[in-house]
Design a protein around this motif. Sequence first.
Motif, PDB file in Angstrom:
ATOM      1  N   SER A   5       0.814  -1.210   0.000  1.00  0.00           N
ATOM      2  CA  SER A   5       0.000   0.000   0.000  1.00  0.00           C
ATOM      3  C   SER A   5       0.852   1.267   0.000  1.00  0.00           C
ATOM      4  N   ARG A   6       2.008   1.253   0.665  1.00  0.00           N
ATOM      5  CA  ARG A   6       2.873   2.431   0.670  1.00  0.00           C
ATOM      6  C   ARG A   6       3.460   2.694  -0.718  1.00  0.00           C
ATOM      7  N   VAL A   7       3.816   1.631  -1.431  1.00  0.00           N
ATOM      8  CA  VAL A   7       4.352   1.792  -2.783  1.00  0.00           C
ATOM      9  C   VAL A   7       3.303   2.415  -3.698  1.00  0.00           C
ATOM     10  N   VAL A   8       2.077   1.919  -3.611  1.00  0.00           N
ATOM     11  CA  VAL A   8       0.994   2.466  -4.433  1.00  0.00           C
ATOM     12  C   VAL A   8       0.718   3.920  -4.056  1.00  0.00           C
ATOM     13  N   ALA A   9       0.749   4.233  -2.764  1.00  0.00           N
ATOM     14  CA  ALA A   9       0.514   5.611  -2.322  1.00  0.00           C
ATOM     15  C   ALA A   9       1.549   6.561  -2.920  1.00  0.00           C
ATOM     16  N   ARG A  10       2.794   6.149  -2.981  1.00  0.00           N
ATOM     17  CA  ARG A  10       3.839   6.999  -3.556  1.00  0.00           C
ATOM     18  C   ARG A  10       3.583   7.264  -5.036  1.00  0.00           C
ATOM     19  N   GLU A  11       3.209   6.210  -5.775  1.00  0.00           N
ATOM     20  CA  GLU A  11       2.930   6.380  -7.203  1.00  0.00           C
ATOM     21  C   GLU A  11       1.711   7.268  -7.420  1.00  0.00           C
ATOM     22  N   PHE A  12       0.717   7.099  -6.590  1.00  0.00           N
ATOM     23  CA  PHE A  12      -0.495   7.916  -6.665  1.00  0.00           C
ATOM     24  C   PHE A  12      -0.185   9.390  -6.469  1.00  0.00           C
ATOM     25  N   LEU A  13       0.586   9.711  -5.452  1.00  0.00           N
ATOM     26  CA  LEU A  13       0.907  11.113  -5.174  1.00  0.00           C
ATOM     27  C   LEU A  13       1.800  11.701  -6.258  1.00  0.00           C
ATOM     28  N   ALA A  14       2.689  10.898  -6.821  1.00  0.00           N
ATOM     29  CA  ALA A  14       3.503  11.388  -7.930  1.00  0.00           C
ATOM     30  C   ALA A  14       2.612  11.749  -9.120  1.00  0.00           C
ATOM     31  N   TRP A  15       1.582  10.957  -9.347  1.00  0.00           N
ATOM     32  CA  TRP A  15       0.632  11.238 -10.435  1.00  0.00           C
ATOM     33  C   TRP A  15      -0.132  12.536 -10.175  1.00  0.00           C
ATOM     34  N   LEU A  16      -0.511  12.773  -8.928  1.00  0.00           N
ATOM     35  CA  LEU A  16      -1.244  13.999  -8.612  1.00  0.00           C
ATOM     36  C   LEU A  16      -0.369  15.235  -8.807  1.00  0.00           C
ATOM     37  N   GLY A  17       0.890  15.157  -8.413  1.00  0.00           N
ATOM     38  CA  GLY A  17       1.818  16.259  -8.626  1.00  0.00           C
ATOM     39  C   GLY A  17       1.405  17.561  -7.964  1.00  0.00           C
ATOM     40  N   THR A 170     -17.660  12.360 -12.193  1.00  0.00           N
ATOM     41  CA  THR A 170     -18.480  13.324 -12.944  1.00  0.00           C
ATOM     42  C   THR A 170     -19.857  13.451 -12.310  1.00  0.00           C
ATOM     43  N   GLY A 171     -20.374  12.366 -11.747  1.00  0.00           N
ATOM     44  CA  GLY A 171     -21.670  12.420 -11.080  1.00  0.00           C
ATOM     45  C   GLY A 171     -21.668  13.308  -9.855  1.00  0.00           C
ATOM     46  N   ALA A 172     -20.503  13.514  -9.250  1.00  0.00           N
ATOM     47  CA  ALA A 172     -20.375  14.405  -8.095  1.00  0.00           C
ATOM     48  C   ALA A 172     -20.120  15.846  -8.517  1.00  0.00           C
ATOM     49  N   GLY A 173     -20.171  16.116  -9.831  1.00  0.00           N
ATOM     50  CA  GLY A 173     -19.982  17.471 -10.326  1.00  0.00           C
ATOM     51  C   GLY A 173     -18.540  17.875 -10.509  1.00  0.00           C
ATOM     52  N   LEU A 174     -17.621  16.921 -10.443  1.00  0.00           N
ATOM     53  CA  LEU A 174     -16.206  17.243 -10.607  1.00  0.00           C
ATOM     54  C   LEU A 174     -15.850  17.340 -12.087  1.00  0.00           C
ATOM     55  N   THR A 175     -14.876  18.176 -12.381  1.00  0.00           N
ATOM     56  CA  THR A 175     -14.472  18.406 -13.769  1.00  0.00           C
ATOM     57  C   THR A 175     -13.028  17.959 -13.984  1.00  0.00           C
ATOM     58  N   ALA A 176     -12.599  17.994 -15.251  1.00  0.00           N
ATOM     59  CA  ALA A 176     -11.241  17.575 -15.618  1.00  0.00           C
ATOM     60  C   ALA A 176     -10.914  16.208 -15.027  1.00  0.00           C
ATOM     61  N   VAL A 177     -11.871  15.295 -15.133  1.00  0.00           N
ATOM     62  CA  VAL A 177     -11.720  13.969 -14.531  1.00  0.00           C
ATOM     63  C   VAL A 177     -10.822  13.092 -15.396  1.00  0.00           C
ATOM     64  N   SER A 178      -9.892  12.401 -14.757  1.00  0.00           N
ATOM     65  CA  SER A 178      -9.022  11.464 -15.468  1.00  0.00           C
ATOM     66  C   SER A 178      -8.719  10.270 -14.581  1.00  0.00           C
ATOM     67  N   THR A 179      -8.366   9.162 -15.212  1.00  0.00           N
ATOM     68  CA  THR A 179      -8.011   7.942 -14.489  1.00  0.00           C
ATOM     69  C   THR A 179      -6.683   7.419 -15.003  1.00  0.00           C
ATOM     70  N   THR A 180      -6.037   6.605 -14.189  1.00  0.00           N
ATOM     71  CA  THR A 180      -4.791   5.971 -14.616  1.00  0.00           C
ATOM     72  C   THR A 180      -4.606   4.664 -13.859  1.00  0.00           C
ATOM     73  N   ALA A 181      -3.831   3.767 -14.428  1.00  0.00           N
ATOM     74  CA  ALA A 181      -3.488   2.514 -13.759  1.00  0.00           C
ATOM     75  C   ALA A 181      -2.165   2.679 -13.026  1.00  0.00           C
ATOM     76  N   ILE A 182      -2.076   2.109 -11.845  1.00  0.00           N
ATOM     77  CA  ILE A 182      -0.837   2.064 -11.078  1.00  0.00           C
ATOM     78  C   ILE A 182      -0.515   0.597 -10.840  1.00  0.00           C
ATOM     79  N   GLU A 183       0.589   0.134 -11.397  1.00  0.00           N
ATOM     80  CA  GLU A 183       0.985  -1.266 -11.239  1.00  0.00           C
ATOM     81  C   GLU A 183       2.278  -1.355 -10.427  1.00  0.00           C
ATOM     82  N   VAL A 184       2.281  -2.303  -9.493  1.00  0.00           N
ATOM     83  CA  VAL A 184       3.468  -2.521  -8.667  1.00  0.00           C
ATOM     84  C   VAL A 184       3.781  -4.012  -8.637  1.00  0.00           C
ATOM     85  N   PRO A 185       5.059  -4.374  -8.560  1.00  0.00           N
ATOM     86  CA  PRO A 185       5.402  -5.791  -8.457  1.00  0.00           C
ATOM     87  C   PRO A 185       5.052  -6.338  -7.084  1.00  0.00           C
ATOM     88  N   THR A 186       4.541  -7.547  -7.050  1.00  0.00           N
ATOM     89  CA  THR A 186       4.252  -8.237  -5.792  1.00  0.00           C
ATOM     90  C   THR A 186       4.959  -9.580  -5.845  1.00  0.00           C
TER      91      THR A 186
END
Length: 250
Positions: A5-17, A170-186
């Motif tokens: 979970s910590r590895v994924v959290a780091r990748e997630f925050l890097a994506w948010l920038g 988008t249903g919550a009224g948010l804009t500029a919505v985007s998604t991405t995959a985060i893959e980590v080795p297990t």
Amino acid sequence: MGRWSRVVAREFLAWLGCADGLRWLDVGCGTGVLSAVVTERCGPRVVVGCDRSEGFVGAAARTTAPASGAPRFVVADATALPARAGAFDVAVSGLTLNFLPEPADGVRELARVVRPGGLVAAYVWDYGDGMGFLRRFWDAATAVDPDAAALDEGRRFPDCRPEPLHRLWTGAGLTAVSTTAIEVPTVFTGFADLWNPFLSGQGPAPGYVASLTPTTRNRLRDTLHAILPTAPDGSIPLTARAWAVRGVRG
């Protein structure tokens, strides 16, 4: 699953920038992993983590050094956050949305508590086919016991895919919505490293294992062992995928 979970959290925050100096809210913080990584990497002005479980909140508080700028943890329901509208710059949630009775209510609350122009983001495990060890576990369980299919998280959590996540945002009224995959080795050191956590009794898969007779449990163990990829050194190299989503409050 917690070991990655910590590895994924780091990748997630890097994506948010995100920039430094922001006010962060971590909803469904569990034991505080995402809040801790925000504190380490994002230079936040403040970090508040909340979870409905008093046990998780207590564990998060105990593992966080009491220092200036450290996260603060409170007990709160993700669908009724005790915060005024616009109180935060960024609201995030890690590996939590699929456990909410009504995920849409949780996303609307995330959107409510950020300021206009603020960021709302989350990530969830891809239970359908992105979690290598869980996918193989449920494939083996269903081969041994067809009734196990009803417990498979891939079926139980259909929102853990990019399209449903996009619709929630988008249903919550948010804009500029985007998604991405985060893959980590297990990578597991051997079969015991993978199998033994399933004997803990906590969580959907371990709970299912605990319900089995010793004979059926052994059949499941042997079936799972047979379908896993094993390297020459005995390790089991797999991957885990999470889906992340973000959007901006208008």
